[in-house]
Design an enzyme around this catalytic site. Structure first.
Site, mmCIF file in Angstrom:
data_model
loop_
_atom_site.group_PDB
_atom_site.id
_atom_site.type_symbol
_atom_site.label_atom_id
_atom_site.label_comp_id
_atom_site.label_asym_id
_atom_site.label_seq_id
_atom_site.Cartn_x
_atom_site.Cartn_y
_atom_site.Cartn_z
ATOM 1 N N PHE A 130 9.903 -8.525 6.884
ATOM 2 C CA PHE A 130 10.695 -9.090 5.612
ATOM 3 C C PHE A 130 12.363 -8.489 5.286
ATOM 4 O O PHE A 130 12.747 -9.087 4.387
ATOM 5 C CB PHE A 130 9.976 -9.020 4.660
ATOM 6 C CG PHE A 130 8.521 -9.694 4.632
ATOM 7 C CD1 PHE A 130 8.199 -10.776 5.312
ATOM 8 C CD2 PHE A 130 7.456 -8.747 4.564
ATOM 9 C CE1 PHE A 130 7.083 -11.369 5.449
ATOM 10 C CE2 PHE A 130 6.171 -9.398 4.539
ATOM 11 C CZ PHE A 130 5.753 -10.728 5.264
ATOM 12 N N ASN A 135 0.853 -1.162 -0.058
ATOM 13 C CA ASN A 135 0.006 0.169 -0.061
ATOM 14 C C ASN A 135 0.969 1.115 -0.194
ATOM 15 O O ASN A 135 0.613 2.151 -0.818
ATOM 16 C CB ASN A 135 -0.789 -0.024 1.305
ATOM 17 C CG ASN A 135 -1.989 0.773 1.192
ATOM 18 O OD1 ASN A 135 -2.248 1.540 2.193
ATOM 19 N ND2 ASN A 135 -2.732 0.799 0.212
ATOM 20 N N LYS A 173 4.539 4.598 17.257
ATOM 21 C CA LYS A 173 3.194 5.010 17.315
ATOM 22 C C LYS A 173 2.234 3.883 16.956
ATOM 23 O O LYS A 173 0.923 3.740 17.250
ATOM 24 C CB LYS A 173 3.028 6.355 16.351
ATOM 25 C CG LYS A 173 3.268 5.859 15.012
ATOM 26 C CD LYS A 173 2.129 5.271 14.111
ATOM 27 C CE LYS A 173 2.600 5.050 12.759
ATOM 28 N NZ LYS A 173 1.502 4.339 11.914
ATOM 29 N N ALA A 179 -1.400 5.827 3.558
ATOM 30 C CA ALA A 179 -0.986 5.553 2.172
ATOM 31 C C ALA A 179 -2.335 6.130 1.044
ATOM 32 O O ALA A 179 -2.241 6.752 0.074
ATOM 33 C CB ALA A 179 -0.510 4.390 1.727
#
Ligand SMILES: NC(=O)c1ccc[n+]([C@@H]2O[C@H](COP(=O)([O-])OP(=O)(O)OC[C@H]3O[C@@H](n4cnc5c(N)ncnc54)[C@H](O)[C@@H]3O)[C@@H](O)[C@H]2O)c1
Ligand SMILES: O=P(O)(O)OC[C@H](O)CO
Length: 423
Positions: free
Chosen positions: A122, A20, A279, A178
């Site tokens: 990842f 995204n 956050k 996004a």
């Protein structure tokens, strides 16, 4: 050398990741490389974790006569044909100069600017695959929101990437949902980028022949930088060859800034990275509080405590590098906290999980179509680190989120957990 005029080489840019946010960053960067041909190669490579997708019949790009709209197809083929990431950023037109590439080593080949944009779990594996395939003098920007914890040690992904690949890596983070940015709605971001002066802008050692030609004769052993925690970094940076324009703050701003995406460039890599990671933990608590129907005051209380813990975390564990103002002044701090606790995926999934009595992982799998939450994983990683430092009690909200996720505490007890009654 005579064939090389100054800055004869343009920067090739690769985005590693196509989720995204990865696709949204790819869109903006490709718009900017097209607008700055004096600095950048036009085409931007985007490494895509290849998978099979189907083009939805409701999608604007659906064409029943097109082979790629029949059954399951490779995501890269769909992106490069229809210029849309149908799985991770549907209904957003991507620039034609953003090229999806399923081969990591091919995508990063000859790129002088590498943008890392993946769920944090990842990245280390991918860095290992990239070793030996990148330009040794490449520079990186990490858009990853997370921290790298190994038992009692913690590092930022900008540092981890830097050490894995032997390059300098800055960080981008901010109040950046996004899908809003992809739709070109106004937002701000913070980029922390402060490489040691080994490039052509660095003062080069004086020689009897006069000033060195741009970059190549700096004594690198004296310039090994410190990482964000103040430890001497293992990375010995390679200077950028003289035929490239320096990758300085101005170049980085030109690569990311858009009319709808305002960039502030700062030097506090640790503060920017920590704001983005921590956050996400606070967002989980905010989602639970909303899911319980406790209203805006309760959520504001959680956010206030969360912000203080974020700042304290930086001050205590990254004392040499974090600028405490970053958490309150920059988009990467309080602004990101606000947006995340209102419209972010961590908040939404945590809210649904408490409303439906299901785990966050179950909600993530059902709601996000392959997108990955970072909040729960980061809560566990931060807790592992805090425990190793015997500091759990000093970070009651972060600790509460971990314990609630583990089932040893209840979200209903958050008020007492973050401010015990006897205090
Ligand atoms: N989405 C946002 O609004 C947003 C905004 C700012 C920052 N971020 C941060 O950006 C980073 C990337 O998130 P995103 O939103 O682009 O991703 P995403 O959650 O939308 O998508 C998941 C991505 O992971 C990839 N993937 C799945 N399995 C993989 C594997 N085994 N190896 C490598 N890749 C694999 C998928 O192909 C996909 O690109 C995260 O750290 C996130 O916190 C996200
Ligand atoms: O959707 P989230 O919760 O991953 O948050 C997205 C961005 O980090 C908000 O700035």
């Amino acid at each position: 050398m005579s064939a090389l005029t100054p800055f004869a080489k343009k920067h090739k840019v690769t985005v590693i990741g196509s989720g995204n946010w990865g696709s949204t960053i790819g869109k903006m960067v490709a718009e900017n490389t097209a607008e700055h041909p004096e600095l950048f190669e036009r085409d931007v490579q985007m490494w895509v974790y290849e998978e099979q997708v189907e083009v939805d019949k409701k999608s604007k790009i659906y064409d029943e006569s097109h082979e790629l709209c029949k059954g399951s197809q490779k995501l890269t083929a769909v992106i490069n044909t229809f210029h849309e990431n149908v799985k991770y950023l549907p209904d957003i037109a991507l620039p034609h100069n953003l090229v999806a590439n399923p081969s990591l080593t091919d995508a990063v080949k000859n790129s002088s600017i590498l943008i890392f944009n993946l769920p944090h779990q990842f990245i280390i594996n991918l860095c290992k695959q990239m070793r030996g395939h990148i330009l040794p003098f490449a520079r990186g920007i990490s858009c990853i929101k997370g921290v790298n914890v190994k038992e009692s040690s913690i590092s930022l992904f900008s540092e981890t990437i830097g050490e894995e690949l032997g390059i300098y890596c800055g960080a981008l983070s901010g109040a950046n949902i996004a899908k809003e940015i992809a739709a070109e709605k106004f937002s701000e971001t913070t980029i922390a980028y402060d490489p040691p002066l080994v490039d052509s802008q660095a003062p080069t050692p004086a020689t009897s022949q006069g000033p060195s030609p741009a970059s190549s004769h700096v004594d690198l052993t004296k310039l090994a930088h410190k990482d964000a925690s103040g430890k001497p970094s293992k990375v010995i940076l390679k200077p950028l060859p003289a035929e490239y324009h320096p990758i300085d703050q101005d170049t980085i701003k030109k690569l990311f800034h858009r009319r709808y995406f305002h960039v502030r460039v700062v030097s506090d890599v640790a503060g920017v990275s920590l704001g983005g990671a921590l956050k996400n933990v606070v967002a989980v608590a905010a989602g639970w509080v909303d899911g319980l129907g406790w209203g805006d005051n309760a959520k504001a209380a959680v956010m206030r405590v969360g912000l203080l813990e974020m700042r304290e975390f930086g001050n205590r564990f990254f004392p040499h590098t974090v600028h405490p103002d970053t958490f309150t002044v920059e988009s990467a701090g309080v602004a990101d906290l606000i947006t995340t606790c209102s419209g972010g995926r961590n908040h939404r999934c945590a809210k649904l999980s408490i409303m439906e009595g299901k785990s966050i992982e179950e909600i993530e799998a059902r709601e996000l179509n392959g997108q990955k939450l970072q909040g729960a994983m980061t809560a566990h990683e931060v807790h592992t680190f805090l425990k190793s430092q015997n500091a759990e009690k000093d970070f009651p909200l972060m600790t509460a989120v971990h314990n609630i996720l583990m089932g040893t505490e209840k979200a209903e007890n958050i008020p007492d957990l973050i401010e015990p009654e006897d205090e």
